[in-house]
Design an enzyme around this catalytic site. Sequence first.
Site, PDB file in Angstrom:
ATOM      1  N   ASP A 146      -3.029 -36.537  39.852  1.00  0.00           N
ATOM      2  CA  ASP A 146      -3.869 -36.596  38.658  1.00  0.00           C
ATOM      3  C   ASP A 146      -3.261 -37.503  37.601  1.00  0.00           C
ATOM      4  O   ASP A 146      -2.042 -37.480  37.378  1.00  0.00           O
ATOM      5  CB  ASP A 146      -4.015 -35.201  38.050  1.00  0.00           C
ATOM      6  CG  ASP A 146      -5.341 -34.549  38.366  1.00  0.00           C
ATOM      7  OD1 ASP A 146      -6.324 -35.285  38.575  1.00  0.00           O
ATOM      8  OD2 ASP A 146      -5.400 -33.311  38.398  1.00  0.00           O
ATOM      9  N   ASP A 189      -3.238 -31.832  37.447  1.00  0.00           N
ATOM     10  CA  ASP A 189      -2.784 -31.460  36.109  1.00  0.00           C
ATOM     11  C   ASP A 189      -3.071 -29.984  35.840  1.00  0.00           C
ATOM     12  O   ASP A 189      -2.680 -29.446  34.797  1.00  0.00           O
ATOM     13  CB  ASP A 189      -3.387 -32.354  35.032  1.00  0.00           C
ATOM     14  CG  ASP A 189      -4.909 -32.378  35.018  1.00  0.00           C
ATOM     15  OD1 ASP A 189      -5.522 -31.628  35.797  1.00  0.00           O
ATOM     16  OD2 ASP A 189      -5.475 -33.156  34.221  1.00  0.00           O
ATOM     17  N   SER A 190      -3.703 -29.317  36.805  1.00  0.00           N
ATOM     18  CA  SER A 190      -3.821 -27.860  36.777  1.00  0.00           C
ATOM     19  C   SER A 190      -2.461 -27.189  36.699  1.00  0.00           C
ATOM     20  O   SER A 190      -2.367 -26.012  36.334  1.00  0.00           O
ATOM     21  CB  SER A 190      -4.568 -27.368  38.020  1.00  0.00           C
ATOM     22  OG  SER A 190      -3.999 -27.910  39.205  1.00  0.00           O
ATOM     23  N   LYS A 195      -6.170 -39.773  40.634  1.00  0.00           N
ATOM     24  CA  LYS A 195      -7.465 -39.183  40.292  1.00  0.00           C
ATOM     25  C   LYS A 195      -7.699 -39.310  38.794  1.00  0.00           C
ATOM     26  O   LYS A 195      -6.824 -38.979  37.994  1.00  0.00           O
ATOM     27  CB  LYS A 195      -7.540 -37.712  40.719  1.00  0.00           C
ATOM     28  CG  LYS A 195      -8.907 -37.070  40.409  1.00  0.00           C
ATOM     29  CD  LYS A 195      -9.069 -35.733  41.112  1.00  0.00           C
ATOM     30  CE  LYS A 195      -8.279 -34.628  40.454  1.00  0.00           C
ATOM     31  NZ  LYS A 195      -8.732 -34.339  39.054  1.00  0.00           N
ATOM     32  N   GLU A 232     -16.873 -31.234  40.490  1.00  0.00           N
ATOM     33  CA  GLU A 232     -16.439 -29.887  40.112  1.00  0.00           C
ATOM     34  C   GLU A 232     -17.529 -29.168  39.327  1.00  0.00           C
ATOM     35  O   GLU A 232     -18.041 -29.690  38.336  1.00  0.00           O
ATOM     36  CB  GLU A 232     -15.155 -29.943  39.282  1.00  0.00           C
ATOM     37  CG  GLU A 232     -14.663 -28.569  38.852  1.00  0.00           C
ATOM     38  CD  GLU A 232     -13.273 -28.571  38.245  1.00  0.00           C
ATOM     39  OE1 GLU A 232     -12.834 -27.492  37.799  1.00  0.00           O
ATOM     40  OE2 GLU A 232     -12.626 -29.638  38.216  1.00  0.00           O
ATOM     41  N   GLU A 251     -10.605 -38.643  35.591  1.00  0.00           N
ATOM     42  CA  GLU A 251     -11.809 -37.941  35.161  1.00  0.00           C
ATOM     43  C   GLU A 251     -12.684 -38.849  34.305  1.00  0.00           C
ATOM     44  O   GLU A 251     -12.185 -39.562  33.442  1.00  0.00           O
ATOM     45  CB  GLU A 251     -11.438 -36.692  34.352  1.00  0.00           C
ATOM     46  CG  GLU A 251     -10.626 -35.670  35.135  1.00  0.00           C
ATOM     47  CD  GLU A 251     -10.304 -34.440  34.308  1.00  0.00           C
ATOM     48  OE1 GLU A 251     -10.853 -34.308  33.195  1.00  0.00           O
ATOM     49  OE2 GLU A 251      -9.503 -33.604  34.774  1.00  0.00           O
TER      50      GLU A 251
END
Length: 264
Positions: free
Chosen positions: A84, A45-46, A112, A181, A114
């Site tokens: 993501d 999602d960067s 992925k 991270e 978070e």
Amino acid sequence: MKKISIHDLMKWKQEGKKFATVTAYDASFAQLFEQQEVPVLLVGDSLGMVLQGKSDTLPVTTEEIAYHTRCVRAGSPNSLLMADMPFMSYATPEQACENAGKLMQAGANMVKIEGGEWIAETVRVLAERAVPVCAHLGLTPQSVNIFGGFRIQGRDEAKAEQMVKDALTLEAAGAQIILLECVPASLAERITKACTVPVIGIGAGNVTDGQILVMHDMFGISANYMPKFSKNFLAETGDMRKAVTKYIQDVEQGVFPVAEHTFN
């Protein structure tokens, strides 16, 4: 490059072989990465920041991740491809299943997510429904408003202990990869040794099983700034393919990241 699976990553962890990972967003770069034998790619999602010019990742949608996942899979049929799950796309296990299904159908091998132990039930539900999960701990960019910015995590002992607990809880729930991270290298080492699944780091020292970089940082073309934990491999080599090869070699040999890319 032969087709890469989670079993390869597990084998490499057992053998002590480190591996490189990089973000990808389109077919052309995905093909370049496959030709240089990058085993693991992430549609991150960067993309909200490096492609769309946003200040954070929160506006990115599941549909956008799915679109870029299809593009990357077209260029790299053999990599292990993670995608993501965007902000608020997994607020409930039911919602997570629906959105993860879209990403898997778009070509992802794994999603992925978070979060700490509070996402364990979601991880369990996804794993039971044949959706492999990478659990992202430490600086989780979707929580930027809670953290008050992009800050290193796990520096005090209580938070470090909680992160170790989070990692083990998520592994027990079915997570097949842990991503750390912006955490101290000593904490990353504790988690890497404690977990039986592969641990990928970014800004987490060189002791993790794998490393990941945003491709724009690796090539030194990020619009805003170069994070402390990144390195411009293109400046060193003068050629994109050579830059990717150098990144892979440095990760495998344990010479990237070094102290200047690491948090204490």
